[in-house]
Structures are given as structure tokens and as C-alpha cells.
Motif scaffolding. Sequence first.
Motif, PDB file in Angstrom:
ATOM      1  N   VAL A 170       0.876  -1.223  -0.348  1.00 46.93           N
ATOM      2  CA  VAL A 170       0.133  -0.334  -0.309  1.00 46.93           C
ATOM      3  C   VAL A 170       1.032   1.155  -0.218  1.00 46.93           C
ATOM      4  O   VAL A 170       1.821   0.890   0.651  1.00 46.93           O
ATOM      5  N   GLY A 171       0.705   1.887  -0.648  1.00 47.61           N
ATOM      6  CA  GLY A 171       1.259   3.373  -1.399  1.00 47.61           C
ATOM      7  C   GLY A 171       2.556   2.625  -1.832  1.00 47.61           C
ATOM      8  O   GLY A 171       3.271   4.274  -1.854  1.00 47.61           O
ATOM      9  N   ILE A 172       2.635   2.405  -2.596  1.00 45.16           N
ATOM     10  CA  ILE A 172       4.055   1.953  -3.268  1.00 45.16           C
ATOM     11  C   ILE A 172       3.573   3.233  -4.451  1.00 45.16           C
ATOM     12  O   ILE A 172       2.801   3.608  -5.347  1.00 45.16           O
ATOM     13  N   ARG A 173       5.250   3.816  -4.990  1.00 44.03           N
ATOM     14  CA  ARG A 173       5.181   4.795  -5.207  1.00 44.03           C
ATOM     15  C   ARG A 173       6.296   4.617  -6.319  1.00 44.03           C
ATOM     16  O   ARG A 173       7.135   5.329  -7.373  1.00 44.03           O
ATOM     17  N   SER A 174       7.665   3.648  -5.957  1.00 40.37           N
ATOM     18  CA  SER A 174       8.830   3.084  -6.474  1.00 40.37           C
ATOM     19  C   SER A 174       9.186   2.601  -6.469  1.00 40.37           C
ATOM     20  O   SER A 174       9.479   1.108  -5.578  1.00 40.37           O
ATOM     21  N   ILE A 175       9.110   1.269  -7.749  1.00 41.89           N
ATOM     22  CA  ILE A 175       9.227   0.047  -7.727  1.00 41.89           C
ATOM     23  C   ILE A 175      10.478  -0.040  -9.105  1.00 41.89           C
ATOM     24  O   ILE A 175      11.083   0.782 -10.041  1.00 41.89           O
ATOM     25  N   CYS A 176      11.353  -0.789 -10.089  1.00 38.24           N
ATOM     26  CA  CYS A 176      12.187  -1.607 -10.460  1.00 38.24           C
ATOM     27  C   CYS A 176      11.215  -2.419 -11.619  1.00 38.24           C
ATOM     28  O   CYS A 176      10.078  -2.696 -11.258  1.00 38.24           O
ATOM     29  N   LEU A 177      12.423  -3.120 -12.746  1.00 38.36           N
ATOM     30  CA  LEU A 177      11.591  -3.388 -13.390  1.00 38.36           C
ATOM     31  C   LEU A 177      11.623  -4.629 -12.972  1.00 38.36           C
ATOM     32  O   LEU A 177      10.322  -5.239 -13.150  1.00 38.36           O
ATOM     33  N   GLU A 178      12.350  -5.255 -12.312  1.00 37.76           N
ATOM     34  CA  GLU A 178      12.190  -6.875 -12.166  1.00 37.76           C
ATOM     35  C   GLU A 178      10.888  -7.025 -11.135  1.00 37.76           C
ATOM     36  O   GLU A 178      10.342  -8.255 -11.306  1.00 37.76           O
ATOM     37  N   GLU A 179      11.047  -6.096 -10.184  1.00 40.71           N
ATOM     38  CA  GLU A 179       9.269  -6.068  -9.442  1.00 40.71           C
ATOM     39  C   GLU A 179       8.371  -5.673 -10.095  1.00 40.71           C
ATOM     40  O   GLU A 179       7.429  -6.284 -10.392  1.00 40.71           O
ATOM     41  N   ALA A 180       8.350  -5.032 -10.828  1.00 41.48           N
ATOM     42  CA  ALA A 180       7.002  -4.861 -12.021  1.00 41.48           C
ATOM     43  C   ALA A 180       7.252  -5.689 -12.718  1.00 41.48           C
ATOM     44  O   ALA A 180       5.683  -5.949 -13.175  1.00 41.48           O
ATOM     45  N   GLN A 181       7.794  -6.431 -13.513  1.00 45.11           N
ATOM     46  CA  GLN A 181       7.805  -7.864 -14.003  1.00 45.11           C
ATOM     47  C   GLN A 181       6.987  -9.504 -13.377  1.00 45.11           C
ATOM     48  O   GLN A 181       5.815  -9.553 -13.400  1.00 45.11           O
ATOM     49  N   ILE A 183       5.147  -8.396 -10.229  1.00 43.85           N
ATOM     50  CA  ILE A 183       3.452  -8.029 -10.059  1.00 43.85           C
ATOM     51  C   ILE A 183       3.185  -8.671 -11.141  1.00 43.85           C
ATOM     52  O   ILE A 183       1.777  -8.700 -10.413  1.00 43.85           O
ATOM     53  N   LYS A 184       3.249  -8.411 -12.333  1.00 38.58           N
ATOM     54  CA  LYS A 184       2.403  -8.585 -13.504  1.00 38.58           C
ATOM     55  C   LYS A 184       2.200 -10.221 -13.241  1.00 38.58           C
ATOM     56  O   LYS A 184       0.830 -10.712 -13.739  1.00 38.58           O
ATOM     57  N   GLN A 185       3.778 -11.307 -13.235  1.00 37.33           N
ATOM     58  CA  GLN A 185       3.510 -12.411 -13.005  1.00 37.33           C
ATOM     59  C   GLN A 185       3.002 -13.033 -12.511  1.00 37.33           C
ATOM     60  O   GLN A 185       1.547 -14.122 -12.495  1.00 37.33           O
ATOM     61  N   GLN A 186       2.157 -12.551 -11.244  1.00 38.21           N
ATOM     62  CA  GLN A 186       1.948 -13.120 -10.306  1.00 38.21           C
ATOM     63  C   GLN A 186       0.663 -12.599  -9.639  1.00 38.21           C
ATOM     64  O   GLN A 186      -0.205 -12.404  -8.483  1.00 38.21           O
TER      65      GLN A 186
END
Length: 295
Positions: A170-181, A183-186
Motif C-alpha cells: 500500500v502506498g507504493i510509488r517506486s519499483i524497478c523493472l524486476e519488481e514490475a514484472q 507483480i504482473k506475473q504473480q
Amino acid sequence: MIPQQFIGSEAQTTYEQAKVVILPIPYEKTTTYRKGCQNGPEAIITASEQLEAYDLELEQEVCQQTGIFTTEAIASTKLNPDLAPEMMMEIVSNRVSELINDGKFVIALGGEHSITAAIVAAYQQQLSQPFTVIQIDAHGDMRHSYEGSIYNHACVMRRVLDMGLPTLPVGIRSICLEEAQLIKQQQIPVVWGRDIYQNSDWIDRAIALISTEKVFITIDLDGLDPSSMPGVGTPEPGGLNWYELIKFMRAVFTRHQVIGCDIMELAPTSDSVASEFTAAKLVYKLIAYAQLKVN
């Protein structure tokens, strides 16, 4: 050693009588920007002595209703700078397990966010039911490893996911590419920082994403906006304000069974006590919501 008791003489009680235990964990090994979070637990406890015992929202002196006991600090890099992450994990997990077995509601104070993985592991070992880990944070903290370590503070929620537990960032506003992928995959549900500002009903939407009755709450203080919480290692603009955070916390405590909490990553500043006082007040609100009936 942290000799003070949280909120001072207002909450003097014995360990046996206490319902709530404050567990200081001044551990810091992997901070990557502004350092100093090993000083966070002591600063919070010192600031708590300036709190008013009376809670305006609940109209009660919370500490008179609830026994609060502050334990000795564990896993301190102030005392043992060479303490390895693996040893920290073992020390913290064992101590939290003891407190759970004694029937205490634990609020741990860090220290860096990597500590949370050890706390969550203790709850998973002690409980027969699954629970959701609600993460208040500016950052995803879902890297597999960072700077050569899987125990880096930037990897803590990946370790929680590895345990097979559901999470709600909750409140996330900074991620890297690995994390973005990831989040989508899981298909990890995320309440982004922008969602909070764009939707007045964000709290109801967030609560609807929690799939278990029991929850554990981990609060990285950079989840708050740096205008109200400058004393963190990696500040990000666009965070929650005080009333947004406590309104969400009350909703979670009201609608779910909160099994424990932690507050991490306070790095006190030299020219202001605002951050540690705000963190201390947040701890007191969590105690209030945990132990008093809220409607």
C-alpha cells in the motif's frame, strides 16, 4: 540496551501483566542511501515519553487500559556491528516466537526493513492459519537480491512472498523493472500511491483485496510522505499523510484480526524530532486499535 519504557511511567507494568510488548530491533546492515535506522528504536521510545496518554479519537487513556512492556533490544548492530543477516534472522525469529507463545501482541521497532522477514517467519511457524502481510511502503522491496544479498532491505517482501503468504503493498510509488514484472506475473495486488490520491474510496478497495481473516502489518515509515516523515533513509514524494494512514489502520483493525505489527526504517535527523515523535504516536495508535474496541 534500551532502558526506557514506551510512553514512560504512564505505562509501567510487568511483562506478565502486559498485553502489548514493544520489541526494539536496532539492526542495520544494508541501508543504501541515508543511514541511521539502527538509532530508530531508541529515538521512538525516547519520543514516546512526550506523548499524551489520552487518545482524542477513542476518548480513553489507552495505556491505562492496556499494559505495555518494552523488552531489551535484540540483534543490535550498535553493539555488534558484524552481526550477519542470517544470525539476525535466527535471533529475531526465536524471540518473536517466544513472545507469541506468551500470548503477547508484538510491535517490533526497527531498524532496517529486512528484519520483517524474520518476524513474519516466526508468525508463520506459530500459526496454523494463513495470514496476509499488509505493507505500508514507498518501495516494492521485491527484488530477489540486491547488492549481493537476498537479505537486503530491498528484498524483504520477496522473502515474504517466498514463504507463500499473500501480501498487500500500500502506498507504493517506486519499483524497478524486476519488481514490475513480478507483480504482473504473480498478479500481486498493489495499492499504488497514485491510487490513494485519485480515489476517495481507496480504503474500501484496499480492504477488499485482503483474502484472509488474519493480517500482519509492516510499516516502512517512508510510506508516509516526507513532508511529515523526513527522517527516513530513502524518501519518496507522494506518500500517505497522517490521517490517511490512521484511517486505513483503523479500518484494517476493525475488519480483520491483526496478529502483530512492526514499524521500520526511522533514521532520526539531527535538527528535528518530528519524525520520531510521529513514529511514536503511530505506535500508540496501533496499540489503541489493537486493544480497544473500535466501531
